[in-house]
Enzyme design. Structure first.
Site, PDB file in Angstrom:
ATOM      1  N   GLU A  61      71.105   1.388   8.697  1.00 21.27           N
ATOM      2  CA  GLU A  61      69.950   2.236   8.422  1.00 21.27           C
ATOM      3  C   GLU A  61      68.719   1.552   9.011  1.00 21.27           C
ATOM      4  O   GLU A  61      68.312   1.859  10.112  1.00 21.27           O
ATOM      5  CB  GLU A  61      69.804   2.472   6.916  1.00 21.27           C
ATOM      6  CG  GLU A  61      68.793   3.550   6.570  1.00 21.27           C
ATOM      7  CD  GLU A  61      68.928   3.987   5.108  1.00 21.27           C
ATOM      8  OE1 GLU A  61      68.006   4.659   4.639  1.00 21.27           O
ATOM      9  OE2 GLU A  61      69.937   3.654   4.464  1.00 21.27           O
TER      10      GLU A  61
ATOM     11  N   GLU B  37      67.572  -2.418  -4.306  1.00 24.76           N
ATOM     12  CA  GLU B  37      67.284  -0.995  -4.111  1.00 24.76           C
ATOM     13  C   GLU B  37      67.400  -0.219  -5.413  1.00 24.76           C
ATOM     14  O   GLU B  37      66.618   0.697  -5.678  1.00 24.76           O
ATOM     15  CB  GLU B  37      68.257  -0.419  -3.075  1.00 24.76           C
ATOM     16  CG  GLU B  37      68.071   1.048  -2.785  1.00 24.76           C
ATOM     17  CD  GLU B  37      69.001   1.536  -1.693  1.00 24.76           C
ATOM     18  OE1 GLU B  37      68.680   2.550  -1.056  1.00 24.76           O
ATOM     19  OE2 GLU B  37      70.060   0.898  -1.469  1.00 24.76           O
TER      20      GLU B  37
END
Length: 998
Positions: free
Chosen positions: A512, A785
């Site tokens: 990502e 996260e």
């Protein structure tokens, strides 16, 4: 030491080499050892010869003496700057005259009479001022010949090249003479590393950085004067796919080659000689190319060096390149080239291993499953970077494999499921040399642990982790008495380090690594306190501008990338408004607003056009809502409409700053209308059984109240009940947060603003899921996260989205500075001109923060002993501060050991008794007493405040202070200085070694 300018900057960079800005900002900071020192006037001179800066010289441009005590910079407004020219500049600052030797007791005086200006000098250098000045061609190794292919012969150990081609090497020999001055201008579609006569040029990594190459391609400038020699010279380069043609993002149908199919190189070397001649070497078809030892290099997949394919001396004079191919000219278009505006990615820190162990052997995994030649290295810190490995005795064809991971699984092996498709594997293949040092050059990984196979013995001295990140100068420091909160701040800083890599990425490890707008806007207030990010975000705001949709909307990521919905979601697209506003307030540079205002206005018009009833429900993109919130989802329309109102109000404020009253008036009116629509649609009021007013916001979630209160969307009589309901929801949950990326950044500041700093402290010290300290107690060295990325009961969460190095939840870092330490600026201040010093001690015994502001150094330190609190404040010249001394006995306050007496540099504004309870948000007013009463709320109901206005200098306050309060909320014991080893697979922080702290 009297008043002096220092830290001279050109467009927020020290001595930038190679700019193309026509009107750069020349700025400075101020320092002084004398209380009350302040600037009165300034003068800036610019010349192309240093001697012309002196009196009697002929400067190219000067401002003349400008009477402006607030000034910390001037925008160049002289004749057009020439290309490839070094300009010298000098700022002179006239101080306000201080009293002579008979001045106030305890202050150093200076001789009477007019004060002389104090000067400081710096320089900047231009690059190319127009695309038509370039002469170089884009060149590449010819990709058309298809190499023959042999069948793999190594079974399970056959090398996976992921379909990537070898990295081209390019060289050009030329005859030269020693240079008076030599500049190399370089770019690539892909990544480059340049060498001149065998010496690496510069220290930039992953250059030229990531942009949308269809809109903008950066180039860098290097001073290579000392590298040019008499006789034969060789300019050489290696290029790699990088973001241009490598793997980027997570879209399986378009995993890579988003911009091109193969890397290309561009360079011009200008050598100025003492006799006035200039020799220019450019990339063209006279260059020769080949492929070398780097068989593939990719940001996600990793890098392979096969030394059997190398050619010693290829970058040196005398090398025979007759078997090399002529370079292929791929393009001659220079219109997209722009000079870099930020500092590059650099290797900044080397970390030694915390431990090295033999990897557990798992026979079912074959040769890759461990054994006597496989080791697990724990560096004790999650980071973004690469490994430098020393290897001895590697036979020809023998292979060393380095795999990377953030955590270990239950068996002690690398946990790589959360990397998704990113291989994160580097390979070295030997050629028989006895001693080797292997360090990849065109990749980086997110890791704490590495598995190294193919090395029978591995010692601490053989391996280091090298951290890479955009070289934003560190500007902030935080400390406190609780070691776990200190560690939390360290985690926040390392998360910032790991994810500021050319763009502000979401994570450094998986497939990502994109520039998500919401992540950046919620974290920016923290980031800008930790480091000077002005130049970094100048570059990224251009990426945001380049990514805008044809309708004028902001996107969700920048640079824009296939696989991510273009239409910006609420809170994501709004970053295009929020970020320029915060940068303006932080650095006092209105150009952030001037450049962004057209796009800000277009964004508001786009939302308004599709949502004429002012409830933002259409054209919301993927509408991520409060991403990864663990609690009841907040209604999407609540979040969207709140951000619509917030962005509209900020756009109105930006128009005001830029002197556009009609635009400001229209947007203020629209913001008020959206606020009314929000209240009518989502807010209900009532009274409880005691007859007290109550407020409910649709969804009744923490984030719903947070956005309504933070963005000023409620009627004045509803703010108190709404804040009370927010506190009830948090207390009922633990006390704990049930917020995601958008809500978490607002939680502590909003609670603090409404008199519940005690609750913010309770959240800060919570150790169960969800909390900031839970990950720390289970091995975190960066921010996760997810609140629950790993738990003892569930293990690792879904690997499809579970980064252990993700800065969004680290937005609490802002409140560590502004709340816990108390270092802030007033709401109407820019560039820290008017400081707001308001410590919130909570249960801590001391805290401190330092910040290198746009105006100068600001420091705050408070500590308490027994029943006394000491508060030391440093205010830079030209600034003032509103200082809130926590005490319930105003008569006990002392400053530098004496009873404070109103004077030139210190004035008592108000004494606020312990029973005072503020109900308004932090806002300053014109009246000093009113400002002192409403600009902050009580952090401890048992403690009042004495509020002083002070000028520049150092102030040392003491006052009586109650014994350390207890919050009444259950918290775990304060951790010892050496935290216990956590039982989680991620291991613990203890024992981490860092050679260069931020």
């Amino acid at each position: 030491m009297s008043l002096r300018p220092y830290a001279l900057r050109c467009d927020h960079r020290a001595t930038p080499l190679g700019i193309d800005e026509a009107a750069p900002l020349l700025s400075w900071r101020l320092a002084s050892a004398h209380r009350g020192d302040a600037p009165l006037a300034y003068r800036v001179r610019v010349a192309d010869r240093a001697e012309d800066l002196d009196e009697g010289g002929q400067p190219l441009w000067e401002t003349g003496r400008i009477e402006d005590p607030d000034a910390i910079g001037a925008v160049y407004a002289g004749p057009a700057l020439k290309s490839r020219t070094r300009y010298h500049w000098r700022v002179a600052v006239w101080p306000v005259e201080r009293p002579g030797p008979t001045g106030p007791a305890g202050e150093a005086g200076s001789p009477a009479g007019p004060a002389a200006p104090v000067e400081a000098t710096s320089w900047f250098e231009t690059a190319f001022r127009g695309a038509d000045e370039w002469r170089a061609s884009w060149i590449s190794h010819d990709p058309r010949p298809i190499p023959v292919m042999d069948a793999p012969t190594e079974g399970e150990r056959a090398l996976d090249d992921h379909g990537l081609a070898p990295c081209p090497t390019l060289r050009r020999a030329f005859t030269g003479t020693a240079a008076l001055r030599a500049r190399l201008y370089v770019s690539a579609r892909g990544l480059y590393e340049v060498r001149l006569n065998g010496t690496r040029v510069g220290d930039a990594e992953l250059a030229p950085g990531w942009t949308d190459y269809t809109r903008r391609v950066q180039y860098q400038t290097y001073d290579v004067t000392e590298l040019v020699r008499d006789g034969e010279n060789v300019l050489a380069a290696t290029v790699a796919d990088g973001w241009w043609s490598g793997f980027v993002g997570f879209e399986p149908r378009r995993a890579g080659a988003h911009y091109g199919a193969f890397p290309q190189f561009l360079a011009e070397l200008h050598i100025d000689h003492a006799d006035g001649r200039t020799t220019t070497i450019v990339t063209d078809d006279t260059w020769h190319t080949h492929t070398g030892a780097i068989r593939h290099a990719d940001l996600l997949m990793g890098e392979c060096h096969d030394l059997r394919h190398g050619a010693d001396g290829w970058d040196l004079p005398g090398f025979d390149d007759t078997e090399w191919s002529p370079a292929l000219i791929t393009d001659t278009d220079h219109r997209l080239l722009v000079a870099s505006v930020d500092e590059p990615v650099r290797a900044t820190t080397a970390l030694r291993p915390r431990s090295i162990t033999r990897a557990p052997h798992q026979p079912d995994e074959g040769e890759r499953g461990g054994g006597t030649d496989t080791h697990i290295v724990d560096f004790g810190q999650n980071l973004a970077g690469r490994v430098r490995l020393r290897v001895a005795g590697l036979a020809p064809g023998a292979r060393v494999v380095v795999r990377h991971a953030e955590a270990l699984d239950e068996s002690g092996r690398l946990y790589t499921a959360n990397l998704r498709t990113a291989a994160a594997t580097d390979v070295l293949i030997g050629d028989g040399r006895e001693h080797l040092v292997f360090e990849p050059r065109f990749t980086y990984h997110g890791f704490r642990f590495v598995e190294i196979s193919g090395v029978p013995r591995l010692y601490d001295s053989d391996v280091v982790a090298v951290a890479l990140h955009s070289d934003t100068p560190w500007s902030g420091a935080f400390d406190c008495s609780d070691p776990e909160i200190r560690r939390l701040h360290d985690c926040v800083v390392w998360g910032q380090r790991s994810n500021f890599v050319s763009v502000p990425t979401d994570c450094p490890q998986r497939d990502e690594r994109l520039g998500w707008l919401a992540d950046a806007q919620v974290f920016l207030p923290t980031a800008a306190l930790n480091a000077d990010v002005a130049a970094f975000f100048t570059k990224w705001l251009r990426d945001i501008e380049d990514a805008r949709t044809p309708e004028g909307g902001f996107t969700n990521v920048a640079p824009r990338l296939t696989g991510v919905a273009d239409e910006g979601a609420p809170g994501w697209g709004d970053a295009g408004v929020i970020i320029p506003w915060h940068l303006y307030r932080t650095y006092d540079d209105p150009r952030f607003l001037a450049r962004a205002l057209p796009a800000m206005r277009a964004w508001i018009e786009l939302i308004h056009r599709h949502n004429p009833d002012l409830i933002w429900r259409r054209h919301v993109g993927p509408h991520f809502s409060d991403w990864l919130a663990p609690g009841v989802p907040t209604p999407r329309e609540v979040i969207a409409t709140a951000y619509f109102a917030h962005s509209t109000r900020l756009t109105a404020s930006a128009a005001e700053v830029l002197g556009l009253p009609d635009m400001a008036r229209d947007h203020h009116r629209l913001a008020a209308d959206i606020r009314t629509a929000f209240t009518e649609r989502f807010v209900t009021t009532d009274k409880n059984t005691e007859g007290e007013p109550t407020v409910r916001i649709a969804g009744d979630t923490q984030t719903g109240y947070l956005v309504a209160l933070a963005f000023g969307l409620l009627p004045e009589d509803a703010t108190g009940p709404a804040a009370q309901r927010l506190a009830e929801l948090i207390e009922t949950a633990g006390p704990a947060l049930q917020t995601g990326f958008l809500g978490v950044a607002l939680a502590a500041p909003v609670l603090d603003a409404y008199g519940r700093a005690d609750l913010a402290h309770a959240l800060l010290r919570r150790t169960e899921v969800p909390s900031w300290l839970f990950p720390l107690r289970h091995g975190a060295t960066t921010i996760w996260e997810r609140w629950d990325g790993w738990t003892p009961g569930t293990g690792f969460r879904a690997p499809s989205m579970n980064s252990f190095n993700h800065y969004a939840l680290g937005s609490i870092g802002e409140w560590l500075y502004r709340g816990v330490a108390g270092l802030d600026q007033s709401p109407d201040s820019t560039g820290y001109r008017r400081l707001l010093i308001r410590p919130r001690p909570g249960e801590l015994s001391h805290a401190s923060a330092g910040y290198e502001s746009a105006r100068g150094t600001v420091t705050v330190r408070w500590e308490r002993h027994d029943h006394t609190l000491g508060l030391r404040v440093q205010v830079p010249p030209g600034a003032s501060a509103e200082v809130h001394v926590p005490t319930d006995d105003p008569g006990s306050v002392r400053e530098s050991g004496a009873v404070p007496v109103d004077g030139e540099h210190l004035t008592l504004l108000a004494t606020i008794p312990a029973t005072a309870t503020a109900t308004a948000t932090a806002t300053a007013t014109a009246a000093a007493t009113s400002a002192a009463t409403t600009s902050a709320t009580d952090t401890d109901p048992a403690t009042g405040r004495s509020v002083y206005r002070v000028g520049s200098g150092v102030y040392r306050f003491t006052a009586s202070y109650p014994s350390r309060p207890t919050s009444g909320y259950p918290t775990a014991p304060v951790a010892s200085a050496t935290p216990r080893r956590a039982p989680s697979p991620a291991a613990s922080l203890a024992g981490s070694h860092e050679e260069d702290t931020p």
